[in-house]
Design a protein around this motif. Sequence first.
Motif, PDB file in Angstrom:
ATOM      1  N   GLU A  27      37.005  52.739  39.692  1.00 52.52           N
ATOM      2  CA  GLU A  27      36.353  53.629  38.733  1.00 52.52           C
ATOM      3  C   GLU A  27      35.688  52.863  37.596  1.00 52.52           C
ATOM      4  N   VAL A  28      36.110  51.621  37.372  1.00 55.57           N
ATOM      5  CA  VAL A  28      35.534  50.842  36.268  1.00 55.57           C
ATOM      6  C   VAL A  28      34.793  49.607  36.765  1.00 55.57           C
ATOM      7  N   GLY A  29      34.369  49.649  38.039  1.00 53.38           N
ATOM      8  CA  GLY A  29      33.445  48.630  38.504  1.00 53.38           C
ATOM      9  C   GLY A  29      33.875  47.727  39.625  1.00 53.38           C
ATOM     10  N   LEU A  30      35.122  47.784  40.068  1.00 56.75           N
ATOM     11  CA  LEU A  30      35.540  46.956  41.195  1.00 56.75           C
ATOM     12  C   LEU A  30      34.734  47.346  42.434  1.00 56.75           C
ATOM     13  N   GLU A  31      34.210  46.364  43.136  1.00 55.34           N
ATOM     14  CA  GLU A  31      33.382  46.615  44.308  1.00 55.34           C
ATOM     15  C   GLU A  31      34.203  46.564  45.581  1.00 55.34           C
ATOM     16  N   ALA A  32      33.757  47.296  46.602  1.00 56.27           N
ATOM     17  CA  ALA A  32      34.413  47.262  47.909  1.00 56.27           C
ATOM     18  C   ALA A  32      34.437  45.826  48.420  1.00 56.27           C
ATOM     19  N   GLY A  33      35.613  45.386  48.890  1.00 59.82           N
ATOM     20  CA  GLY A  33      35.755  44.035  49.389  1.00 59.82           C
ATOM     21  C   GLY A  33      36.119  43.023  48.319  1.00 59.82           C
ATOM     22  N   GLU A  34      36.072  43.438  47.059  1.00 62.63           N
ATOM     23  CA  GLU A  34      36.434  42.555  45.951  1.00 62.63           C
ATOM     24  C   GLU A  34      37.927  42.690  45.684  1.00 62.63           C
ATOM     25  N   ALA A  35      38.612  41.581  45.538  1.00 57.88           N
ATOM     26  CA  ALA A  35      40.055  41.610  45.312  1.00 57.88           C
ATOM     27  C   ALA A  35      40.358  41.919  43.855  1.00 57.88           C
ATOM     28  N   PRO A  36      41.211  42.914  43.579  1.00 57.63           N
ATOM     29  CA  PRO A  36      41.592  43.175  42.187  1.00 57.63           C
ATOM     30  C   PRO A  36      42.150  41.939  41.492  1.00 57.63           C
ATOM     31  N   GLU A  37      42.819  41.071  42.254  1.00 62.99           N
ATOM     32  CA  GLU A  37      43.409  39.873  41.654  1.00 62.99           C
ATOM     33  C   GLU A  37      42.352  38.939  41.058  1.00 62.99           C
ATOM     34  N   MET A  38      41.116  39.014  41.545  1.00 61.21           N
ATOM     35  CA  MET A  38      40.060  38.175  40.982  1.00 61.21           C
ATOM     36  C   MET A  38      39.672  38.624  39.578  1.00 61.21           C
ATOM     37  N   HIS A  72      48.032  33.528  51.530  1.00 60.41           N
ATOM     38  CA  HIS A  72      47.324  33.914  52.749  1.00 60.41           C
ATOM     39  C   HIS A  72      46.207  34.915  52.454  1.00 60.41           C
ATOM     40  N   ARG A  73      46.436  35.839  51.555  1.00 60.25           N
ATOM     41  CA  ARG A  73      45.374  36.776  51.170  1.00 60.25           C
ATOM     42  C   ARG A  73      44.363  36.105  50.234  1.00 60.25           C
ATOM     43  N   LEU A  74      44.844  35.281  49.337  1.00 58.87           N
ATOM     44  CA  LEU A  74      43.938  34.644  48.381  1.00 58.87           C
ATOM     45  C   LEU A  74      42.990  33.657  49.056  1.00 58.87           C
ATOM     46  N   LYS A  75      43.371  33.109  50.207  1.00 55.17           N
ATOM     47  CA  LYS A  75      42.477  32.163  50.882  1.00 55.17           C
ATOM     48  C   LYS A  75      41.191  32.856  51.346  1.00 55.17           C
ATOM     49  N   LEU A  76      41.235  34.176  51.499  1.00 56.23           N
ATOM     50  CA  LEU A  76      40.021  34.920  51.848  1.00 56.23           C
ATOM     51  C   LEU A  76      38.994  34.868  50.725  1.00 56.23           C
ATOM     52  N   HIS A  77      39.462  34.518  49.526  1.00 56.75           N
ATOM     53  CA  HIS A  77      38.585  34.421  48.352  1.00 56.75           C
ATOM     54  C   HIS A  77      38.554  32.995  47.808  1.00 56.75           C
ATOM     55  N   GLN A  78      38.949  32.029  48.660  1.00 55.70           N
ATOM     56  CA  GLN A  78      38.995  30.619  48.295  1.00 55.70           C
ATOM     57  C   GLN A  78      39.817  30.397  47.023  1.00 55.70           C
ATOM     58  N   ALA A  79      40.909  31.150  46.893  1.00 53.14           N
ATOM     59  CA  ALA A  79      41.712  31.070  45.677  1.00 53.14           C
ATOM     60  C   ALA A  79      43.176  30.750  45.967  1.00 53.14           C
ATOM     61  N   GLU A  80      43.484  30.272  47.162  1.00 52.75           N
ATOM     62  CA  GLU A  80      44.886  30.034  47.499  1.00 52.75           C
ATOM     63  C   GLU A  80      45.514  28.962  46.613  1.00 52.75           C
ATOM     64  N   GLY A  81      44.704  28.056  46.092  1.00 56.45           N
ATOM     65  CA  GLY A  81      45.223  27.022  45.218  1.00 56.45           C
ATOM     66  C   GLY A  81      45.584  27.518  43.831  1.00 56.45           C
ATOM     67  N   ARG A  82      45.238  28.768  43.517  1.00 54.96           N
ATOM     68  CA  ARG A  82      45.541  29.335  42.192  1.00 54.96           C
ATOM     69  C   ARG A  82      46.621  30.408  42.289  1.00 54.96           C
ATOM     70  N   THR A  83      47.414  30.371  43.351  1.00 55.68           N
ATOM     71  CA  THR A  83      48.412  31.419  43.572  1.00 55.68           C
ATOM     72  C   THR A  83      49.363  31.547  42.389  1.00 55.68           C
ATOM     73  N   HIS A  84      49.971  30.469  41.985  1.00 55.35           N
ATOM     74  CA  HIS A  84      50.937  30.526  40.887  1.00 55.35           C
ATOM     75  C   HIS A  84      50.259  30.994  39.607  1.00 55.35           C
ATOM     76  N   ALA A  85      49.108  30.454  39.300  1.00 54.52           N
ATOM     77  CA  ALA A  85      48.418  30.785  38.047  1.00 54.52           C
ATOM     78  C   ALA A  85      48.018  32.254  37.991  1.00 54.52           C
ATOM     79  N   LEU A  86      47.482  32.788  39.090  1.00 54.56           N
ATOM     80  CA  LEU A  86      47.050  34.189  39.098  1.00 54.56           C
ATOM     81  C   LEU A  86      48.242  35.128  38.955  1.00 54.56           C
TER      82      LEU A  86
END
Length: 336
Positions: A27-38, A72-86
């Motif tokens: 409702e506030v701009g998240l796009e389809a296919g975009e991960a809320p975690e980003m 495993h999910r974050l690697k779809l967004h090239q963010a698996e290396g930021r798991t702990h930080a996110l």
Amino acid sequence: MPHSLTQLLDAKGVLLADGATGTNLFEVGLEAGEAPEMWLESHPDRITALHQAFVDNGADIILSCSFGANRHRLKLHQAEGRTHALNRIAAELARAVADAAGRPVVVGGSVGPTGELLQPLGALSYAEAVEAFREQIAGLKDGGVDVVWIETMSAGEEVRAAAEAALACDMPYVVTGSFDSAGRTMMGIHPCDFHKAVDGLSRRPVAVGANCGVGASDMLATALELETGSPDSALVVKANCGIPRFVDGGTVYSGTPDQMADYARLAIDAGARIIGGCCGTSPQHLGAMRQAIDSHVRRQRPSIAEIVEAVGPLVNKAASAAGETAPRTGRRRSRD
């Protein structure tokens, strides 16, 4: 020492958990296919605003925006290396809102499935699943969550892996499954057997229950069949806000605030002690549920007919439909 979720359950009896994350962020701009975690890094203000809206409408429990924040999910967004930080950021955002509430608000660290199949159906080993969850939960713990909230699960092995990881991080935990396949999880688990996934672990979950997958009527039917496995584990339900419909290119859920209020009352009657909403549940819906919980005096357990009359027809058949009744060997739920 008791942690804050147990303390709040003891103090209030029935708690209100929050509503949807993804559908409200759309409702506030998240796009389809975009991960809320980003958005934890790009739009933290919008995530904070959603937590605040839930607290303002009476939530006793808010869940961090970390459902898909495992490697495993974050690697779809090239963010698996930021798991702990996110995960740490997700926890910190929710923690800040809870701490400023002026009343006790529990922060649950949301942990969803890895998105992978465990062996022998898939390539992921049990040990790898435990490690992925441990990495995520360590970040949530460092960010200040009160309890690990393992949700939307369908496979017993994955439930156990996440619970084992929570215990490895010395954290209390909650487990909920999605019973959206003829009243069972996608992997065929009956509601009365779901708690068995964590049998034999050093600590039982604080709460056991169901979330997502189905609307209020089906969730209440599931609640009638759920067992927690221990008198010390509360029953938790977080139903979707009705049935999704596509309107003008977007998804709209059919549930009204009045229907979700009726669902909350019936959930109490069914023995639930933690009640919230999942997909489609807005802060406005949550406010109606808060009023319903605060004013309701528990009645006798509802029948399926009473559930349908109050909140609408079932979409699924019950898990224990004729010819499919599973053996019942445990206590139905705590403090029933």
